[in-house]
Design an enzyme around this catalytic site. Structure first.
Site, PDB file in Angstrom:
ATOM      1  N   SER A  53       0.953  -1.150  -0.085  1.00 13.19           N
ATOM      2  CA  SER A  53      -0.073   0.011   0.143  1.00 13.19           C
ATOM      3  C   SER A  53       0.916   1.422   0.053  1.00 13.19           C
ATOM      4  CB  SER A  53      -1.134   0.028   1.362  1.00 13.19           C
ATOM      5  OG  SER A  53      -0.269  -0.409   2.364  1.00 13.19           O
ATOM      6  N   LYS A 121       4.794 -11.299   3.263  1.00 13.20           N
ATOM      7  CA  LYS A 121       3.357 -11.647   2.936  1.00 13.20           C
ATOM      8  C   LYS A 121       3.064 -11.719   1.549  1.00 13.20           C
ATOM      9  CE  LYS A 121      -0.089  -8.556   3.407  1.00 13.20           C
ATOM     10  NZ  LYS A 121      -0.504  -8.576   1.878  1.00 13.20           N
ATOM     11  N   GLU A 189      -9.421 -10.174   3.767  1.00 10.54           N
ATOM     12  CA  GLU A 189      -9.610  -8.872   3.487  1.00 10.54           C
ATOM     13  C   GLU A 189     -10.950  -8.727   2.743  1.00 10.54           C
ATOM     14  OE1 GLU A 189      -8.133  -5.037   1.036  1.00 10.54           O
ATOM     15  OE2 GLU A 189      -6.649  -6.724   1.374  1.00 10.54           O
TER      16      GLU A 189
END
Length: 278
Positions: A53, A121, A189
């Site tokens: 992000s 991740k 998510e």
């Protein structure tokens, strides 16, 4: 009143420590991309995620797809300098692991070597399970990420809720696959709340929710979202705990007004020819 900081353990938390928290005290996670923010997060979080992000919130990219391994290494190393207790996990960016396990290992090994990360991740479920197993077998702890996977947003048809109706079988299969492959935790998510709660009960590894369920074993948010610094859009699952973007705007406006009116610098901000502080 400010929250009480988490007590500092004698060592940095490890993936096995968080895996052992399954069903216990909720795991607190936020993103960080810089050393000063990492120092703040470290006092309160169990896990600090250097998320891709960063491409959107710090670099102004339209999505996470333009993030590179070099960017993740740079920000990961900066965050690591600010951590004493929290586990640091670094995202593997788009294109760095999808071609196969060997490609993923090379990228993950570089990220861990050059940042000091405790784990990486990666996004994906059934299709990525062999890669996760390959990495774990070679000493690289992996946090998985299923449901809405932003790197695959173009194939998912946008940032839509995942796991509703018949789609629940796909998300459940993905979650089970990454757990069986050896991931120590999995991010859920934008998964429908009933499914996220059910998966938390079914899986032997911790679930970390973002737009999922309070029943998850932990929660994660992008720190710029929860602090009100990133304002291009606001996902429904974000709770704003501060409005630092608006406060910063006011501060900059006040500074600009003082400069134009010659109110700054004042006498206390300048230096005499002799004497006084340096």
């Amino acid at each position: 009143m400010s929250a009480t900081p988490a007590p500092a353990p004698a060592r940095r938390l490890m993936p096995s420590d968080l895996a052992a928290r399954k069903g216990g005290d909720p795991i607190v996670c936020l993103t960080a991309y810089t050393t000063p923010v990492a120092r703040i997060a470290d006092r309160h979080c169990d896990l600090v995620l250097v998320g891709d992000s960063v491409g959107m919130v710090l670099h102004g990219l339209p999505s996470t797809l333009g993030v590179s391994v070099e960017m993740m290494v740079m920000h990961g190393a900066a965050v690591n300098r600010g951590l004493d207790r929290a586990l640091m996990v670094v995202d593997m960016p788009f294109g760095s692991y999808e071609a196969g396990p060997e490609q993923a290992f090379a990228a993950a090994a570089r990220i861990m070597r050059e940042t000091g990360a405790g784990a990486v991740k990666l996004e994906g479920g059934v299709a990525m399970a062999p890669t996760i197993a390959f990495l774990v077998a070679r000493g690289i702890p992996v946090m998985a990420h299923v449901g809405l996977t932003p790197q695959a947003v173009n194939t998912l048809g946008g940032y839509r809720v995942q796991g509703r109706g018949a789609d629940a079988d796909r998300v459940r299969a993905d979650a089970r696959a990454v757990a069986e492959a050896g991931a120590f935790a999995v991010v859920l998510e934008k998964v429908s709340e009933p499914l996220a709660a059910a998966l938390t009960a079914e899986l032997a590894i911790p679930t970390i929710g973002i737009g999922a369920s309070a029943a998850c074993d932990g929660q994660v948010l992008v720190i710029d979202d929860m602090l009100g610094m990133f304002t291009d859009f606001r996902p429904r699952f974000v709770r704003r705990y501060a409005e630092l973007g608006a406060a910063a705007e006011e501060a900059v406006a006040a500074y600009a007004a003082d400069v134009r009116a010659r109110r700054f610098p004042a006498a206390e901000h300048v230096f005499a020819e002799t004497g006084g502080a340096r």
